[in-house]
Design an enzyme around this catalytic site. Structure first.
Site, PDB file in Angstrom:
ATOM      1  N   ASP A   1       0.822  -1.204   0.000  1.00  0.00           N
ATOM      2  CA  ASP A   1       0.000   0.000   0.000  1.00  0.00           C
ATOM      3  C   ASP A   1       0.862   1.264   0.000  1.00  0.00           C
ATOM      4  O   ASP A   1       0.581   2.227  -0.718  1.00  0.00           O
ATOM      5  CB  ASP A   1      -0.919  -0.042   1.235  1.00  0.00           C
ATOM      6  CG  ASP A   1      -2.033   0.969   1.163  1.00  0.00           C
ATOM      7  OD1 ASP A   1      -1.734   2.166   1.332  1.00  0.00           O
ATOM      8  OD2 ASP A   1      -3.187   0.588   0.946  1.00  0.00           O
TER       9      ASP A   1
ATOM     10  N   TRP B   1      -5.776   0.815   0.073  1.00  0.00           N
ATOM     11  CA  TRP B   1      -5.723  -0.160  -1.034  1.00  0.00           C
ATOM     12  C   TRP B   1      -5.726  -1.581  -0.512  1.00  0.00           C
ATOM     13  O   TRP B   1      -6.304  -2.478  -1.124  1.00  0.00           O
ATOM     14  CB  TRP B   1      -4.512   0.119  -1.930  1.00  0.00           C
ATOM     15  CG  TRP B   1      -4.610   1.487  -2.507  1.00  0.00           C
ATOM     16  CD1 TRP B   1      -3.743   2.537  -2.317  1.00  0.00           C
ATOM     17  CD2 TRP B   1      -5.676   1.998  -3.328  1.00  0.00           C
ATOM     18  NE1 TRP B   1      -4.207   3.648  -2.976  1.00  0.00           N
ATOM     19  CE2 TRP B   1      -5.379   3.349  -3.607  1.00  0.00           C
ATOM     20  CE3 TRP B   1      -6.842   1.437  -3.862  1.00  0.00           C
ATOM     21  CZ2 TRP B   1      -6.217   4.150  -4.382  1.00  0.00           C
ATOM     22  CZ3 TRP B   1      -7.681   2.239  -4.641  1.00  0.00           C
ATOM     23  CH2 TRP B   1      -7.356   3.574  -4.888  1.00  0.00           C
ATOM     24  N   ASP B   2      -5.056  -1.786   0.610  1.00  0.00           N
ATOM     25  CA  ASP B   2      -5.096  -3.112   1.231  1.00  0.00           C
ATOM     26  C   ASP B   2      -6.521  -3.499   1.612  1.00  0.00           C
ATOM     27  O   ASP B   2      -6.936  -4.647   1.429  1.00  0.00           O
ATOM     28  CB  ASP B   2      -4.249  -3.122   2.506  1.00  0.00           C
ATOM     29  CG  ASP B   2      -2.772  -3.338   2.220  1.00  0.00           C
ATOM     30  OD1 ASP B   2      -2.433  -3.960   1.202  1.00  0.00           O
ATOM     31  OD2 ASP B   2      -1.956  -2.868   3.042  1.00  0.00           O
ATOM     32  N   LEU B   3      -7.251  -2.554   2.184  1.00  0.00           N
ATOM     33  CA  LEU B   3      -8.621  -2.857   2.612  1.00  0.00           C
ATOM     34  C   LEU B   3      -9.515  -3.143   1.411  1.00  0.00           C
ATOM     35  O   LEU B   3     -10.314  -4.084   1.422  1.00  0.00           O
ATOM     36  CB  LEU B   3      -9.199  -1.698   3.429  1.00  0.00           C
ATOM     37  CG  LEU B   3      -8.452  -1.296   4.710  1.00  0.00           C
ATOM     38  CD1 LEU B   3      -9.217  -0.183   5.424  1.00  0.00           C
ATOM     39  CD2 LEU B   3      -8.233  -2.462   5.645  1.00  0.00           C
TER      40      LEU B   3
ATOM     41  N   GLY C   1      -8.506  -6.445  -0.082  1.00  0.00           N
ATOM     42  CA  GLY C   1      -8.927  -7.559   0.765  1.00  0.00           C
ATOM     43  C   GLY C   1     -10.388  -7.901   0.538  1.00  0.00           C
ATOM     44  O   GLY C   1     -10.760  -9.074   0.392  1.00  0.00           O
TER      45      GLY C   1
END
Lengths: 404, 404
Positions: free
Chosen positions: B134, B163-165, B168
């Site tokens: 991220d 971006w990770d969230l 995911g």
């Protein structure tokens, strides 16, 4: 070519980011997503950015690969048609996404009375149904006071509507989970979630809530530093900025090696008593680490840094504007198979992305443009509700249904 | 109580945010998610924030409701066991999430040879498999140069790993879509996506790519203003900051009415020739609007503003720190049915969230803590692979399997 969701049909009554993004994500995996709007367009029909002639680039971005039905939702006949559409029979239909604060004809009791195994997913602002948007949820959760340069005090809101994007993906997953449950059990489902709860859950999932309650810490802003390990932005000789990450042991050892800073880091470790192989110790030593690395970057252009870092497989990235990113990065162009040049009616041809996932057994569904408002009104009424063309024509003549 | 995914079994070999969050999201909807780690813990076992004794609040946050198998992945017997677990029979098993750059025994050819209808979802850094996180994706896409106070020039990275969230949640949805396709067709699936492609797609979906290519505009930073309509932060008499939104017509009219600024806004409109009922014109007039509203906020405490705005149903929110949010907001406490006080072994009791969605026909699955590393090693080997206790004991004695 088909996507994994081909055959599934979903009706979407929504606006702005989260739920339209959920619908689009499902459409880009092959579902037939029917977006329903008023004949004059939804609340987001003119959302910026817009072209010189006023066409919304935002709307075109959020509604790709859907079909559009334009219909008067204030008219009882319009309401009856949309309710019939939402509850139309078929094992892969009866799926409804919304973020509208429900008129009675569109709520769960009315719709589930027509189709008991309906799957409906509703996103609200707060769990009490109060209005809330990304712009208000993010400040309320605490992020703007933990963002921005160290030592500054004004809140910095994100310009990325992150909560909308997260919530949108979560709405899509919630629909798929509920529909799977229906496939297994035959049971319908009303699933409700709120934008604020999505944010609150994620804040807690990241450990930020426990940091307050367990550690008693109110985290301040740490600029562009990677919290809890090492990661920092640097300015190169050419003036360009880069972000460098030493989060894992491998990343950290690689960074030290490529920058030739083994001796200086060993000196820092012995001067401070810290063990830089430990991520927490790197965090405590970050000012010293940055001081050691700064001259190395200042002596090299970004091109030179990129060549060395890429060769060594380091984790780093350039900072650049949207314009620089679009012009310089092939990943944001049709060089990337996720993108294709697509003609968007009323706007023109530009690179559009499909779904980010490649399904190896199915190939990649090519990106499709957003519909014009009402483009599929006739087709939807004919193929889903079986209306005859004369019937549809009468609805159009009476202004209940609009076509592109 | 069951969730919509009860009965589904997923194996997760991953670390950090995106894929662990995907696994947890599915676990919190009822799936049996088996997280596989080395006996010493994954790369994220010590990720900050940590407690005074070094327990990771982050890890506890990202692995709630999963089972933990701790096993030596460098040992051929450990690899064989994990491969057998991933490809174990059963219509609701054979589901695998990973973000590890694959050793050969864990890649698609090897695993699908054992179970042809395996569904595997793999998240990489870039589409070419290069490392990216991220912290590096966000600068490369352009957001930090569009974030922060107007007129400043240094890049401002987000502290939220947005971006990770998003990725995911997208990984979770991708697994569900591929598994649905398997239910319908019997076909397995290797689905691959990258963190950078997720970011690139979302940037384009928001119209930001088209703004460059179609409009030729490289958007600058606009501080905390809501781009393209009206929304702004204000300082109240008590020093507190609030965010106020006039995005839709209803929100805008409400804001003008509650602040009693009808006459001033009419004057602004006639002085500028702008029509403030149009969102784009509000954007052009934003400096004037803010000048009109500033004294109104400066004359009132946040409490007074809150009372008036809530009564009128306006869309607004306070700015506050994480600590203030956790202390002041019942939505971040067990007052909110999404949260419950849960005892996390090694840390203690604190409010933990479940999945944000309520499935009306199923109720809410209560939040469950993260496992201790290896807590379910014996149970997983026994109930999924049918191993006898003597066999499991021997693996533990030889250090191939670890238990909590």
């Amino acid at each position: 070519m088909t996507g994994p969701l081909s055959g599934m049909r979903i009706v979407e009554c929504a606006a702005f980011v989260a739920v339209p993004l959920a619908g689009m994500t499902l459409a880009q995996m092959g579902a037939d997503v029917i977006r329903v709007d008023r004949p004059t367009g939804g609340l987001d029909a003119k959302r910026w950015p817009v072209t010189a002639s006023g066409e919304s680039l935002f709307w075109a971005g959020m509604n790709k690969a859907k079909r559009s039905l334009a219909i008067d939702l204030t008219h009882p006949e319009g309401q009856e048609i949309v309710a019939a559409l939402i509850t139309a029979p078929g094992p892969d239909a009866g799926l409804f996404l919304t973020n509208l604060r429900g008129p009675a004809w569109m709520d769960w009791p009315a719709l589930s009375a027509r189709r008991a195994d309906l799957v409906m997913v509703s996103l609200t602002g707060t769990r009490r149904g109060e209005p809330a948007v990304d712009y208000t949820v993010n400040p309320a959760l605490g992020f703007p006071f933990a963002t921005g340069p160290e030592g500054t005090t004004d809140p910095v809101a994100h310009m990325l509507p992150a909560w909308d994007l997260v919530a949108g993906q979560m709405v899509a997953g919630t629909l798929l989970a509920a529909e799977r449950h229906r496939l297994k059990t035959g049971q319908g489902q009303m699933a409700e979630l709120s934008l604020k709860d999505v944010g609150a859950a994620m804040m807690a999932n990241l450990g930020l809530l426990a940091e307050v309650t367990v550690n008693g810490v109110d985290r301040p802003r740490y600029g562009n530093s990677l919290y809890g390990a090492y990661g920092q932005d640097f300015v190169c000789a050419c003036g360009a900025c880069v972000m460098v990450v030493g989060l894992t042991d491998r990343q950290w050892r690689g960074l030290v090696k490529v920058t030739g800073s083994e001796a200086a880091m060993a000196g820092l470790a012995s001067a401070t008593g810290l063990d830089l192989s430990r991520e927490g110790d790197r965090w405590h030593a970050r000012a010293g680490i940055t001081a050691i690395l700064t001259p190395w970057f200042a002596a090299r252009t970004r091109m030179a840094v990129a060549a060395l870092f890429d060769k060594a497989g380091l984790t780093w990235g350039p900072f650049r504007t949207f314009g620089q990113a679009v012009r310089d990065d092939p990943d944001l162009s049709p060089d990337n198979p996720m993108f294709a040049m697509v003609d968007q009616p009323g706007i023109g041809s530009y690179p559009m992305p499909g779904h980010p996932a490649t399904f190896a057994g199915l190939g990649r569904l090519p990106p499709a443009p957003a519909p014009r408002l009402g483009q599929h009104s006739e087709a939807v009424l004919a193929d889903v509700l079986g209306m005859a063309s004369g019937q549809i024509g009468a609805l159009i003549d009476r202004g209940i249904v609009a076509v592109a």
